[in-house]
Design a protein around this motif. Structure first.
Motif, PDB file in Angstrom:
ATOM      1  N   GLU A 107       0.816  -1.224  -0.035  1.00  0.00           N
ATOM      2  CA  GLU A 107       0.034   0.009   0.055  1.00  0.00           C
ATOM      3  C   GLU A 107       0.890   1.180   0.034  1.00  0.00           C
ATOM      4  O   GLU A 107       0.598   2.223  -0.837  1.00  0.00           O
ATOM      5  N   ASN A 117       1.198   4.192  -2.902  1.00  0.00           N
ATOM      6  CA  ASN A 117       0.625   5.358  -2.315  1.00  0.00           C
ATOM      7  C   ASN A 117       1.791   6.490  -2.946  1.00  0.00           C
ATOM      8  O   ASN A 117       1.521   7.690  -2.938  1.00  0.00           O
ATOM      9  N   ARG A 120      -2.274  -4.945  -4.596  1.00  0.00           N
ATOM     10  CA  ARG A 120      -2.138  -3.482  -5.268  1.00  0.00           C
ATOM     11  C   ARG A 120      -1.490  -3.818  -6.590  1.00  0.00           C
ATOM     12  O   ARG A 120      -1.315  -2.751  -7.469  1.00  0.00           O
TER      13      ARG A 120
END
Length: 258
Positions: free
Chosen positions: A173, A177, A207
């Motif tokens: 994550e 990001n 992801r």
């Protein structure tokens, strides 16, 4: 008849006084509105100054080990307090500015001491996850900065998180990001590179297909149809059951190929 005339003349000053009073009230309201607008302008300027200070401090010093997460969170709470002061007067704003400046000075002093200690080898060549504070707190602080639009602060926080916790459950994550932070900053090239690192470092994470989808759309946005097709086909071939696979197929149909 004469008496009526005299009475009418006597009423004229009173009528004029009433008009003047209404005009005074209107002018007072306008003045109050201007003062409120001025205070709102000062308030917005203060918030902007604080966020700029946060970006500068974090971008320059985020790689210093120690209590990075706690410091980011402390400044984040300060920003929340500022946003809640919708009716603050000038005295409150001045006092708040003084407190923020004092905190900034203390932060620079602490981080300089940490840098000096690291240069002198007093940290024993550490850099372990334990030295970097609580991983979840660091991630949440970086995430809050990203939501706030402070992309430099967010990116630095996520990079520090991955450096200290490369196998953490939130590492994919965090890397995703980083791509988001570049994308928000309109840096398409670095955004694609950052998303590519998600697929490279965490190919089995949820992801990975999302990163490929973002890569495909960014490539399409800058006119690279061949690269876009390649990324979208990767999703269909490597992650056929991922939610992004359906979107990839739709995009491929629009491009005229499967």
């Amino acid at each position: 008849m004469k008496a009526r005339t005299l009475f009418a003349l006597a009423l004229l000053p009173l009528a004029g006084a009433c008009v003047a009073t209404k005009q005074d009230v209107q002018e007072l309201r306008l003045d109050m509105a201007q003062q409120r607008a001025h205070q709102d302008s000062l308030f917005r300027a203060l918030v902007g100054r604080t966020e700029a200070m946060l970006d500068s401090l974090s971008d320059q010093n985020v790689r210093l080990r120690g209590d990075v997460a706690n410091r980011l969170l402390a400044i984040e709470r300060q920003l929340v307090q500022i946003q809640e002061l919708s009716g603050a007067n000038q005295a409150q704003l001045s006092d708040l500015r003084r407190q923020i400046d004092q905190r900034a000075a203390e932060e620079r002093r602490r981080q300089q001491e940490a840098a000096d200690a690291a240069a002198a080898g007093q940290d024993g060549g550490g850099g372990s996850a334990a030295d970097a504070g609580d991983p979840d707190e660091l991630y949440e602080a970086a995430q809050a900065a990203l939501r706030r639009g402070s992309v430099g602060t967010a990116r630095a926080g996520f990079e520090e998180f991955i450096r200290a916790n490369p196998q953490h459950r939130l590492a994919p994550e965090a890397q995703y990001n980083i791509g988001q932070s570049y994308e928000q900053g309109r840096d398409t090239g670095n955004a694609i590179t950052a998303y590519g690192r998600v697929v490279e470092l965490y190919p089995t994470s949820g992801r990975a297909p999302a990163a490929l989808l973002r890569m495909g759309r960014l490539e399409l946005g800058r006119g690279n149809r061949t690269e876009a097709r390649a990324r979208l086909n990767q999703i269909v071939q490597r992650y056929p059951r991922a939610p992004e696979a359906g979107e990839a197929r739709t995009e491929l149909q629009r491009l005229g190929t499967r």
